[in-house]
Design an enzyme around this catalytic site. Structure first.
Site, PDB file in Angstrom:
ATOM      1  N   ASP A  74     -79.371  22.972  62.402  1.00  0.00           N
ATOM      2  CA  ASP A  74     -78.215  22.236  61.877  1.00  0.00           C
ATOM      3  C   ASP A  74     -77.471  21.671  63.084  1.00  0.00           C
ATOM      4  O   ASP A  74     -77.748  22.049  64.237  1.00  0.00           O
ATOM      5  CB  ASP A  74     -77.299  23.199  61.095  1.00  0.00           C
ATOM      6  N   SER A  75     -76.510  20.781  62.820  1.00  0.00           N
ATOM      7  CA  SER A  75     -75.678  20.269  63.908  1.00  0.00           C
ATOM      8  C   SER A  75     -74.826  21.377  64.509  1.00  0.00           C
ATOM      9  O   SER A  75     -74.254  21.202  65.585  1.00  0.00           O
ATOM     10  CB  SER A  75     -74.742  19.189  63.363  1.00  0.00           C
ATOM     11  N   CYS A 110     -72.616  19.504  52.287  1.00  0.00           N
ATOM     12  CA  CYS A 110     -72.728  19.765  53.726  1.00  0.00           C
ATOM     13  C   CYS A 110     -72.866  21.270  53.859  1.00  0.00           C
ATOM     14  O   CYS A 110     -72.125  22.025  53.207  1.00  0.00           O
ATOM     15  CB  CYS A 110     -71.458  19.274  54.427  1.00  0.00           C
ATOM     16  N   GLU A 150     -66.522  24.572  62.626  1.00  0.00           N
ATOM     17  CA  GLU A 150     -67.129  24.930  63.927  1.00  0.00           C
ATOM     18  C   GLU A 150     -66.154  25.776  64.751  1.00  0.00           C
ATOM     19  O   GLU A 150     -66.558  26.613  65.533  1.00  0.00           O
ATOM     20  CB  GLU A 150     -67.496  23.670  64.723  1.00  0.00           C
ATOM     21  N   CYS A 162     -79.308  20.859  57.197  1.00  0.00           N
ATOM     22  CA  CYS A 162     -78.206  19.923  57.424  1.00  0.00           C
ATOM     23  C   CYS A 162     -78.440  18.718  56.518  1.00  0.00           C
ATOM     24  O   CYS A 162     -79.487  18.069  56.612  1.00  0.00           O
ATOM     25  CB  CYS A 162     -78.226  19.506  58.893  1.00  0.00           C
ATOM     26  N   HIS A 216     -72.015  23.273  56.048  1.00  0.00           N
ATOM     27  CA  HIS A 216     -70.848  23.983  56.573  1.00  0.00           C
ATOM     28  C   HIS A 216     -69.900  24.420  55.436  1.00  0.00           C
ATOM     29  O   HIS A 216     -69.174  25.403  55.580  1.00  0.00           O
ATOM     30  CB  HIS A 216     -70.041  23.088  57.521  1.00  0.00           C
TER      31      HIS A 216
HETATM   32  N1  DGL Z   1     -73.955  20.910  58.225  1.00  0.00           N
HETATM   33  C1  DGL Z   1     -74.107  19.482  58.367  1.00  0.00           C
HETATM   34  C2  DGL Z   1     -74.452  18.857  57.022  1.00  0.00           C
HETATM   35  O1  DGL Z   1     -74.929  19.563  56.135  1.00  0.00           O
HETATM   36  C3  DGL Z   1     -72.904  18.927  59.070  1.00  0.00           C
HETATM   37  C4  DGL Z   1     -73.135  17.594  59.691  1.00  0.00           C
HETATM   38  C5  DGL Z   1     -72.165  17.247  60.787  1.00  0.00           C
HETATM   39  O2  DGL Z   1     -72.307  17.798  61.871  1.00  0.00           O
HETATM   40  O3  DGL Z   1     -71.316  16.389  60.577  1.00  0.00           O
HETATM   41  O4  DGL Z   1     -74.315  17.675  56.811  1.00  0.00           O
END
Ligand code: DGL
Length: 277
Positions: A14-15, A193, A158, A77, A195
């Site tokens: 993931d990011s 998302c 984050e 992600c 997150h």
């Molecule tokens: N967890 C990522 C998603 O599902 C976040 C993306 C981001 O870093 O903006 O889109």
């Protein structure tokens, strides 16, 4: 004991820390698998990057995971799936790759009034793949999707700012994004998302401040884990319970932040290494 591809780890990326919400479902569904979690926190968020930048990051991370010998990759992600899964599959046609997309279809099945809010990053909501999915599900079910970009929310999560106090900055942000969806009658909210499941309690509190009607939250982490299990079984790649499974974390930012996220979000304490990919 001979090592076969079946014993190789699965790479999950993931990011940042959001993909841990998918990792917990993978651990529950596939308890014997070795897992490598890659948080690209040094390049987060992906949501405000161009499509090409997200493709480039996703290819770089996948290449690193393959160097670690993974047998499958989970793109945990939504933003990277929408932007880059086609490029990943083209680069690695033999590799089982599972992505995560906002759950528009399950939301349409769950909604009572067909009005559905979709919370996601800007990049996800502008992606062709997402717009095509919306078109397809809308015309099949008549559902209306209200797309709400949640600018800044990934950064809050984050930083482990989960909106635990009413009125704090994360809660205020959620209020700004969710209240208009409820005012338009949404009875279902898609967490588009990975997150966002980590602020689910704050989302529920925000909803409750506006309505006592039932509002359903849709998260696709469990469906992703089940799809991964199906792909592994189809390829004969499911690992047997012959030794304790290993978990390892990599991050492109500080190791402490990922270690804190593992401990705070999942009560796990794996070794975490920094990589400069
Ligand atoms: N967890 C990522 C998603 O599902 C976040 C993306 C981001 O870093 O903006 O889109």
């Amino acid at each position: 004991m001979t090592f076969t591809l079946r014993d190789a780890p699965i790479g999950v990326f993931d990011s940042g820390v959001g993909g841990l919400s998918v990792l917990r479902h993978i651990r529950a569904q596939l308890p014997h698998e070795d897992l490598i979690y890659f948080a690209d926190s040094g390049h987060a968020p992906y949501g405000d990057k161009t499509e090409q930048q997200v493709i480039d990051r996703s290819l770089a991370v996948a290449s690193f995971l393959l160097q670690q010998g993974v047998k499958a990759v989970v793109v945990a992600c939504n933003t990277a799936t929408i932007a880059a899964i086609k490029a990943l599959r083209a680069r690695y046609p033999e590799l089982p790759i599972v992505g995560v997309e906002p759950g528009l279809k399950p939301a349409a099945a769950l909604s009572r009034n067909g009005r559905i809010g979709v919370l996601a990053t800007e990049r996800t909501l502008r992606g062709e793949k997402l717009l095509a999915l919306r078109e397809q599900v809308s015309s099949a079910t008549g559902a209306t999707f209200l797309l709400q970009p949640c600018v800044g929310l990934v950064e809050r999560i984050e930083q482990c700012a989960m909106g635990s106090e009413p009125g704090d900055a994360t809660s205020a942000m959620l209020e700004r994004y969710i209240a208009p969806l409820l005012a338009q009658g949404a009875d279902t909210l898609v967490l588009g998302c990975t997150h966002y499941p980590f602020v689910q309690d704050a989302i529920i509190r925000t909803v409750r401040a506006h309505t006592q009607e039932a509002v359903t939250l849709v998260d696709t982490g469990d469906a992703v884990a089940r799809q991964l299990a199906r792909l592994l079984d189809a390829a004969g790649l499911r690992r047997e319970a012959n030794s304790a499974p290993k978990l390892l974390g990599y991050t492109t930012a500080g190791v402490e932040a990922l270690a804190i996220a593992f401990a705070g979000l999942l009560d796990l304490h794996p070794p975490v290494e920094h990589v400069a990919t």
